[in-house]
Design an enzyme around this catalytic site. Sequence first.
Site, mmCIF file in Angstrom:
data_model
loop_
_atom_site.group_PDB
_atom_site.id
_atom_site.type_symbol
_atom_site.label_atom_id
_atom_site.label_comp_id
_atom_site.label_asym_id
_atom_site.label_seq_id
_atom_site.Cartn_x
_atom_site.Cartn_y
_atom_site.Cartn_z
ATOM 1 N N GLU A 60 0.815 -1.222 0.000
ATOM 2 C CA GLU A 60 0.000 0.000 0.000
ATOM 3 C C GLU A 60 0.845 1.267 0.000
ATOM 4 O OE1 GLU A 60 -0.528 -2.593 2.019
ATOM 5 O OE2 GLU A 60 -2.533 -3.322 1.461
ATOM 6 N N HIS A 129 -9.737 -6.242 10.783
ATOM 7 C CA HIS A 129 -10.382 -6.006 9.488
ATOM 8 C C HIS A 129 -11.808 -5.500 9.668
ATOM 9 C CE1 HIS A 129 -7.074 -8.632 8.302
ATOM 10 N NE2 HIS A 129 -7.284 -8.323 7.040
#
Lengths: 339, 327
Positions: A60, A129
């Site tokens: 990322e 998550h």
Amino acid sequence: MARMRMNQAIAAAIADEMRANPDVVVFGEDVAVAEGPFKTSAGLLAEFGPLRVRDTPIAEMGFMGAAVGAAATGLRPVTEIMFVEFLGVALDQLVTEAAKFNYLSGGTVTVPMVMRASVGAGLGFGCQHSQVMESWMVGSPGLKIVMVSGPHNAYGLTRAAIRDDNPVAVLEPRALYATRGEVTVGVEGIIPLGRAARPASGDDITLVCGGSTVRTCLAASGDADGWTADVIDLQTLQPWDAETVLNSVRRTGRLATVEECPYSGGWGADIVSTVVAEAFGDLQAPPIRLTAPDVHVPFGKELEQRYLPSAEYVATQVGELLATGEAPAHWWERDGALV
Amino acid sequence: MSSEVLARREAVRSDRRARYERMVEIRALEDKVRGLFAEGLVHGTTHTCQGQEAVAVGVAAALRPSDAVCCTYRGHGHAMALGLTPLQVCGEIMGRTVGSIGGVGGSMHLCDMSVGLLPTFAIVGAGVPVAAGAALTAQVRGTDDVAVALFGDGAANIGAFHEGINLAAIWNLPAVFICENNQYGEYSPIATTTPIANIADRAGGYGIPGEVVDGQDADLVFAAVESAAARARSGDGPSLLEMKTYRYAGHSRSDTAPYRPEGEFEEWYQRDPINSFGARLVAEGLLTEGDIDEIAVSTAARVDAAVEECAAAAAPGVASMFENVLV
């Protein structure tokens, strides 16, 4: 109008912007060939090809930095952070580079990039998550933050975000990707950033919400017994639409923010402080905040649902506020709550 | 301003004598800047690049103004080599409206898009993936521009280095990654932070060419960058160049570099990039000893005048704080 799921609305918004502007490119993890783990880029590779639609490594920091560089030199990249938690390793590029480039160039460089990310609990993904994480970005000048709450505004806000010349974070509740709804497509469906929506109107309290909590508020107020609520979907969290919120509170005299984030440091605190400062004389009761507790998102289905502010919880808290004129205790502070 | 900046860039691109003069100018301003901070005339901190001037002019000479450059906070020399004036650079360092972004950035934050200089990076390694992104723009738009990331040896150990170069390699982007190995990452000698002698060796891990270059020789820097840029322009992908150089001063304003072994500076100074390039131009008949002396005197006077002009210039007003936050 078209009826579609929220993930389809997002893919449609990106496709429409890609058709309108050859500078729009899309990249992220598994967004091209696999069309996104949440199918939010379905059809893009097939229509626009591998020059404009790319899979990245699981890196990322690297691809967010590439988005900054591409945007600063003329493209309009749309990147996907699969789960907003993965932004942690890329945050520098968003808040320290992208958000500051216009300032650090004397206004000569713009960074028209979009960082889309799935957010929130409800799907049993565990505590790494399932967070919302607006608090990582709120308070970063130079960055706009959008929270979508369903297919209609997911389409309109995504298109507006891609057209915006600032870096924009678009936060998409994961639990809503499969939700269906009517969507106004085409340029008339574009929803300006910085403006709230009012999906329900009422007289007794203003419920300020965003993302997943919009449905919660609509469910609570729709079933309410003896009270009606002005439901304000912020849509853009930074900069947020103070005018719409203040006008509503001046009329209803009461305010509750309904947030998926933990209580401490949540965005509702900004709303409350502005309302108290600007509309103190109009308040008939203390403003309250309905949030998750300051804990990690639990995994088990029952616990995860307990963690999230539910429609029943909103109804209970608002009912008590209206009955007593005092702020009710958070659920986790009540006797017996933790048994 | 922009035409002067472009003219200064063109001079460095086309004329080796101008490269020599620019190196002298960079050294003169950097020495002056350290003095200003030492006297307490400037607020904040600064990172100067004495000893690394050949890298700056060699890179700028090999690139076009339309190429994108992502540079670090040790960027005064690169900015001037790319064409920025001493007034623009010193003005920014001193926080005056004549600075390249109007005095709101300070020493670490220079920018001038007319010569491709993106906002310089004060976060170690951050410019590496950003350069990959700028190279993506060239690839998507089908131009033959390249993007260059300049970073220090310390940046070779941060994740952004790996992620940015890896991305450029798999996408075959027109990028040139240039490590200025000045032997120290902040206060730490390279050997204590990096387990290999040559950072260029890491290129093999990305399947791209890597090359060690004598960063004290402006001609060799120019040749290496020109070759890597030509490769990128022709669609053959990115390269990693490692410029071996030396930071004469400490890391930042407050660092006197007491950690440096005795004799190390003197050894490097024997190959001072300015002295050796000047001697070469004299040997080639492009300059005379008299020219060397004249350039030193006239450049010092020009830099002094720029510093005085900055000192007399206005500081940005309160309104500037609210500008360029959102478009």
